[in-house]
Design a protein around this motif. Structure first.
Motif, PDB file in Angstrom:
ATOM      1  N   THR A  72     -28.146  31.470  13.769  1.00  0.00           N
ATOM      2  CA  THR A  72     -27.053  32.116  13.735  1.00  0.00           C
ATOM      3  C   THR A  72     -27.165  33.042  12.522  1.00  0.00           C
ATOM      4  O   THR A  72     -27.636  32.967  11.666  1.00  0.00           O
ATOM      5  CB  THR A  72     -25.875  31.341  13.475  1.00  0.00           C
ATOM      6  N   ILE A  77     -29.746  29.041  20.633  1.00  0.00           N
ATOM      7  CA  ILE A  77     -30.114  27.679  20.882  1.00  0.00           C
ATOM      8  C   ILE A  77     -31.418  27.831  21.237  1.00  0.00           C
ATOM      9  O   ILE A  77     -31.921  28.083  22.332  1.00  0.00           O
ATOM     10  CB  ILE A  77     -29.132  26.939  21.724  1.00  0.00           C
ATOM     11  N   THR A  78     -32.301  26.853  20.318  1.00  0.00           N
ATOM     12  CA  THR A  78     -33.756  26.840  20.662  1.00  0.00           C
ATOM     13  C   THR A  78     -34.083  25.295  20.558  1.00  0.00           C
ATOM     14  O   THR A  78     -33.342  24.359  19.894  1.00  0.00           O
ATOM     15  CB  THR A  78     -34.675  27.489  19.649  1.00  0.00           C
ATOM     16  N   GLY A 120     -31.194  22.125  12.515  1.00  0.00           N
ATOM     17  CA  GLY A 120     -31.992  21.582  13.536  1.00  0.00           C
ATOM     18  C   GLY A 120     -32.147  20.195  12.862  1.00  0.00           C
ATOM     19  O   GLY A 120     -31.837  19.523  12.019  1.00  0.00           O
ATOM     20  N   SER A 174     -38.274  25.395  12.480  1.00  0.00           N
ATOM     21  CA  SER A 174     -37.084  25.904  12.394  1.00  0.00           C
ATOM     22  C   SER A 174     -36.971  26.976  11.468  1.00  0.00           C
ATOM     23  O   SER A 174     -36.013  28.093  11.562  1.00  0.00           O
ATOM     24  CB  SER A 174     -35.979  24.945  12.315  1.00  0.00           C
ATOM     25  N   GLU A 220     -24.775  19.964  12.299  1.00  0.00           N
ATOM     26  CA  GLU A 220     -24.255  19.493  13.342  1.00  0.00           C
ATOM     27  C   GLU A 220     -22.599  19.836  13.271  1.00  0.00           C
ATOM     28  O   GLU A 220     -22.063  19.519  12.578  1.00  0.00           O
ATOM     29  CB  GLU A 220     -24.379  17.914  13.387  1.00  0.00           C
ATOM     30  N   GLN A 233     -30.488  25.377  16.030  1.00  0.00           N
ATOM     31  CA  GLN A 233     -29.333  26.618  16.325  1.00  0.00           C
ATOM     32  C   GLN A 233     -29.449  27.611  15.371  1.00  0.00           C
ATOM     33  O   GLN A 233     -29.360  27.324  14.135  1.00  0.00           O
ATOM     34  CB  GLN A 233     -28.071  25.977  16.472  1.00  0.00           C
ATOM     35  N   GLN A 250     -25.024  30.989  23.050  1.00  0.00           N
ATOM     36  CA  GLN A 250     -23.768  30.131  22.894  1.00  0.00           C
ATOM     37  C   GLN A 250     -22.751  30.796  22.284  1.00  0.00           C
ATOM     38  O   GLN A 250     -22.945  31.292  20.951  1.00  0.00           O
ATOM     39  CB  GLN A 250     -23.896  28.740  22.234  1.00  0.00           C
ATOM     40  N   ASP A 291     -21.259  28.818  27.403  1.00  0.00           N
ATOM     41  CA  ASP A 291     -22.936  28.989  27.241  1.00  0.00           C
ATOM     42  C   ASP A 291     -23.556  30.003  28.287  1.00  0.00           C
ATOM     43  O   ASP A 291     -22.526  30.328  29.240  1.00  0.00           O
ATOM     44  CB  ASP A 291     -23.529  27.590  27.790  1.00  0.00           C
ATOM     45  N   GLN A 333     -31.414  29.807  24.733  1.00  0.00           N
ATOM     46  CA  GLN A 333     -30.186  29.875  25.331  1.00  0.00           C
ATOM     47  C   GLN A 333     -28.751  30.413  24.330  1.00  0.00           C
ATOM     48  O   GLN A 333     -28.996  30.441  23.131  1.00  0.00           O
ATOM     49  CB  GLN A 333     -29.814  28.373  25.497  1.00  0.00           C
ATOM     50  N   GLU A 357     -19.141  31.426  20.538  1.00  0.00           N
ATOM     51  CA  GLU A 357     -18.160  30.934  20.191  1.00  0.00           C
ATOM     52  C   GLU A 357     -17.021  31.559  19.844  1.00  0.00           C
ATOM     53  O   GLU A 357     -17.073  32.695  19.489  1.00  0.00           O
ATOM     54  CB  GLU A 357     -18.829  30.352  18.429  1.00  0.00           C
ATOM     55  N   HIS A 411     -24.584  31.916  18.933  1.00  0.00           N
ATOM     56  CA  HIS A 411     -25.467  31.295  18.545  1.00  0.00           C
ATOM     57  C   HIS A 411     -26.956  31.419  19.282  1.00  0.00           C
ATOM     58  O   HIS A 411     -26.545  31.344  20.710  1.00  0.00           O
ATOM     59  CB  HIS A 411     -25.137  29.709  18.363  1.00  0.00           C
TER      60      HIS A 411
END
Length: 217
Positions: free
Chosen positions: A96, A89-90, A165, A173, A14, A94, A74, A22, A72, A76, A87
């Motif tokens: 990377t 995103i699913t 995840g 994941s 996290e 996440q 993302q 996004d 998605q 940074e 990143h």
């Protein structure tokens, strides 16, 4: 629907991130992760050995990444406005991947993973090592976040992949991370670079324009 879809090429823990934009939304309905042998052989691939597999990849300059259908992205940014990471995103986490300059002799991942494990433990994470598809992997748990790190030593590059995840989707994941890394192409370039230097990320024009418009609005 599987995690990745084959498409014809078009010619043409996290964490809290600052300055994040996004791009593109995913739909959770019907999303399903699969493992298996989608990619012929065992990637990641060096640019010179990249397969002609008909898979549509997102070109980020130093890496070409097969983005899952409906995911998605993302972006940074660092304080200078440069792209630090992209990143994926699913619903299962996440994802990377990051490429680094490495010595011709290889072995950088073993060195880096030791330091990474120490850093994570210093942040209060529980860390253990395991063996996966490319050898040494790290598993870490910090609060509600569960992370898995893989590393692959290539010709003058090292690719690091990570997924963060929820604990109830660890199997999916892991499968998502493996498939992303297997299908990634690394573009090292010929310029000499210090070992451990992240290879530069370049956004496709459509994404760069999307971010610029968002910053101006």
């Amino acid at each position: 629907m599987g995690l990745f879809g084959r498409r014809r090429r078009d010619d043409d823990v996290e964490e809290h991130f600052e300055d994040v934009e996004d791009y593109a939304d995913y739909e959770d309905d019907g999303y399903e992760v699969v493992g298996g042998d989608l990619f012929d052989g065992a990637g990641p691939w060096d640019e010179e050995d990249a397969p002609e597999d008909g898979l549509n990849r997102l070109d980020l300059g130093s890496v070409r990444v097969p983005v899952p259908d409906g995911a998605q992205l993302q972006v940074e940014m660092d304080q200078s406005g440069s792209v630090k990471a992209v990143h994926v995103i699913t619903p299962v986490g996440q994802l990377t991947v990051t490429a680094y300059a490495a010595p011709k002799s290889g072995g950088l991942w073993h060195e880096v993973s030791t330091e990474l494990a120490e850093e994570l433990r210093g942040q209060g994470a529980t860390v253990r090592t395991t063996t996966g598809e490319w050898g040494l992997e790290l598993l870490a748990a910090l609060g509600e976040a569960h992370l898995r790190f893989v590393g692959v030593d290539g010709p003058r590059w090292m690719l690091r992949g990570v997924v963060a995840g929820p604990p109830d989707r660890l199997e999916n994941s892991t499968a998502a991370l493996y498939e992303l890394v297997r299908g990634t192409i690394v573009v090292r370039g010929a310029l000499p670079m210090p070992v451990r230097t992240p290879l530069p990320i370049e956004l496709p024009p459509a994404i760069a324009q999307h971010i610029q418009l968002g910053q101006e609005s």
